[in-house]
Design an enzyme around this catalytic site. Structure first.
Site, mmCIF file in Angstrom:
data_model
loop_
_atom_site.group_PDB
_atom_site.id
_atom_site.type_symbol
_atom_site.label_atom_id
_atom_site.label_comp_id
_atom_site.label_asym_id
_atom_site.label_seq_id
_atom_site.Cartn_x
_atom_site.Cartn_y
_atom_site.Cartn_z
ATOM 1 C CB SER A 54 -34.377 37.033 -62.857
ATOM 2 O OG SER A 54 -33.505 36.274 -63.655
ATOM 3 C CG HIS A 105 -33.644 37.558 -68.119
ATOM 4 N ND1 HIS A 105 -32.569 38.360 -67.828
ATOM 5 C CD2 HIS A 105 -33.768 36.688 -67.103
ATOM 6 C CE1 HIS A 105 -32.045 37.973 -66.674
ATOM 7 N NE2 HIS A 105 -32.753 36.965 -66.216
ATOM 8 C CG HIS A 109 -28.015 33.787 -67.624
ATOM 9 N ND1 HIS A 109 -29.146 34.315 -68.205
ATOM 10 C CD2 HIS A 109 -27.995 34.272 -66.352
ATOM 11 C CE1 HIS A 109 -29.786 35.078 -67.335
ATOM 12 N NE2 HIS A 109 -29.111 35.072 -66.207
ATOM 13 C CE1 TYR A 135 -29.721 29.506 -67.722
ATOM 14 C CE2 TYR A 135 -28.503 30.621 -66.001
ATOM 15 C CZ TYR A 135 -29.658 30.443 -66.717
ATOM 16 O OH TYR A 135 -30.766 31.201 -66.431
ATOM 17 C CD GLU A 136 -29.794 32.342 -71.572
ATOM 18 O OE1 GLU A 136 -30.721 32.419 -72.405
ATOM 19 O OE2 GLU A 136 -29.286 33.334 -71.010
ATOM 20 C CB ALA A 141 -33.179 37.374 -59.168
ATOM 21 C CG MET A 199 -27.178 30.736 -61.814
ATOM 22 S SD MET A 199 -28.584 29.810 -62.470
ATOM 23 C CE MET A 199 -29.101 28.888 -61.014
ATOM 24 C CB SER A 200 -25.822 36.883 -64.026
ATOM 25 O OG SER A 200 -26.497 37.500 -62.927
ATOM 26 C CG ASN A 202 -34.233 31.873 -54.223
ATOM 27 O OD1 ASN A 202 -34.048 32.582 -55.228
ATOM 28 N ND2 ASN A 202 -33.362 30.970 -53.818
ATOM 29 C CG HIS A 252 -38.324 31.338 -62.224
ATOM 30 N ND1 HIS A 252 -36.998 31.692 -62.300
ATOM 31 C CD2 HIS A 252 -39.010 32.281 -62.915
ATOM 32 C CE1 HIS A 252 -36.888 32.801 -63.022
ATOM 33 N NE2 HIS A 252 -38.089 33.171 -63.407
#
Length: 264
Positions: A32, A63, A85, A87-88, A115, A203-204, A227, A239
């Site tokens: 990201s 992305h 991802h 989660y997608e 990220a 998350m990846s 962050n 974000h």
């Protein structure tokens, strides 16, 4: 390529027919906000993901959804500007497609970036962290292999830090915790993850590293701390932080990736 899904050969054939090389030195997965690295590629050529057969589409901010090829210091590469991802809604077998494609193109190395939110309170926004281990929160993160295998990121992490030092970059080193997402973790979860030894959360990446290890594809991974994780600072997560942090370190990130392509 019996160890790879059948559709990988179809993807590779399509790409070669559209001016991609038959073999590459390295593959780069851009996380990201890190897609600007594609501007550092010499003689770049790209194809949108939605024009490649059997390719998932990236729907997340930061992305771009393009596959690049070209040269970095004379080395042929491919670069994934955007990832897919879990989660997608994609199965884990699809989220590791970039790893499979890197293997199909006989890449000598894979460089993965992401990220991430800092759990380690000694880290700060903008830090680059070399991943030397992954934490899976007791969940499956990769398609089950036919045979048991081990993964060990330590030796590669040592080399990455040495290369970073040689070009004047200071990098952190630590453990990446994979969380399915897409929501940020709660404060209680972050406190627990810190006790368990995680330094950053995202998350990846973990599925990609584990699959690369199974395929015996040397892989290095870099997290950009965009962050502080929930509860580390008393402020709302946003974000927009990802974009700002990536912008502040994009030149250093590109410098490190260039060096890894050449020297890893």
């Amino acid at each position: 390529m019996s160890e790879l899904p059948e559709y990988i050969e179809e993807i590779k054939t399509h790409l070669i027919e559209n001016d991609f090389p038959e073999e590459i030195e390295a593959a780069v997965i851009l996380g990201s906000g890190l897609g600007d690295f594609s501007t550092k590629i010499d003689e770049p050529f790209s194809i949108p993901y939605n024009q490649i057969p059997n390719f998932p589409h990236s729907s997340v901010k930061g992305h771009a959804g393009e596959l690049f090829t070209g040269f970095v210091d004379g080395n042929k590469i491919i670069a994934f500007s955007g990832r897919f991802h879990h989660y997608e809604g994609y199965p884990l077998s699809k989220t590791v497609l970039p790893v499979h494609l890197a293997k199909a193109f006989n890449a000598k190395k894979l460089i993965v970036s992401n990220a991430a939110g800092a759990i380690n309170t000694s880290f700060k926004v903008g830090d680059l962290m070399v991943i030397d281990d992954v934490f899976r929160v007791f969940q499956k993160v990769a398609p089950a292999p036919d045979q048991p295998f081990r993964y060990n990121l330590g030796p590669v992490a040592d080399k990455v830090r040495s290369i970073a030092a040689s070009i004047g970059l200071e990098v952190q080193r630590g453990t990446y915790l994979f969380a399915k997402g897409p929501s940020y973790e709660s404060r209680a979860e972050i406190r627990a993850f810190r006790v368990m030894g995680a330094d950053v959360v995202g998350m990846s990446t973990a599925p990609e590293l584990i699959e690369a290890s199974r395929l015996e594809l040397p892989a290095a991974a870099i997290s950009l701390v965009t962050n502080m994780a929930a509860g580390v600072l008393n402020q709302k997560l946003d974000h927009s932080e990802v974009k700002a942090a990536a912008e502040s370190r994009k030149e250093d990130f590109a410098k490190l990736v260039n060096a890894l392509i050449k020297e890893l």
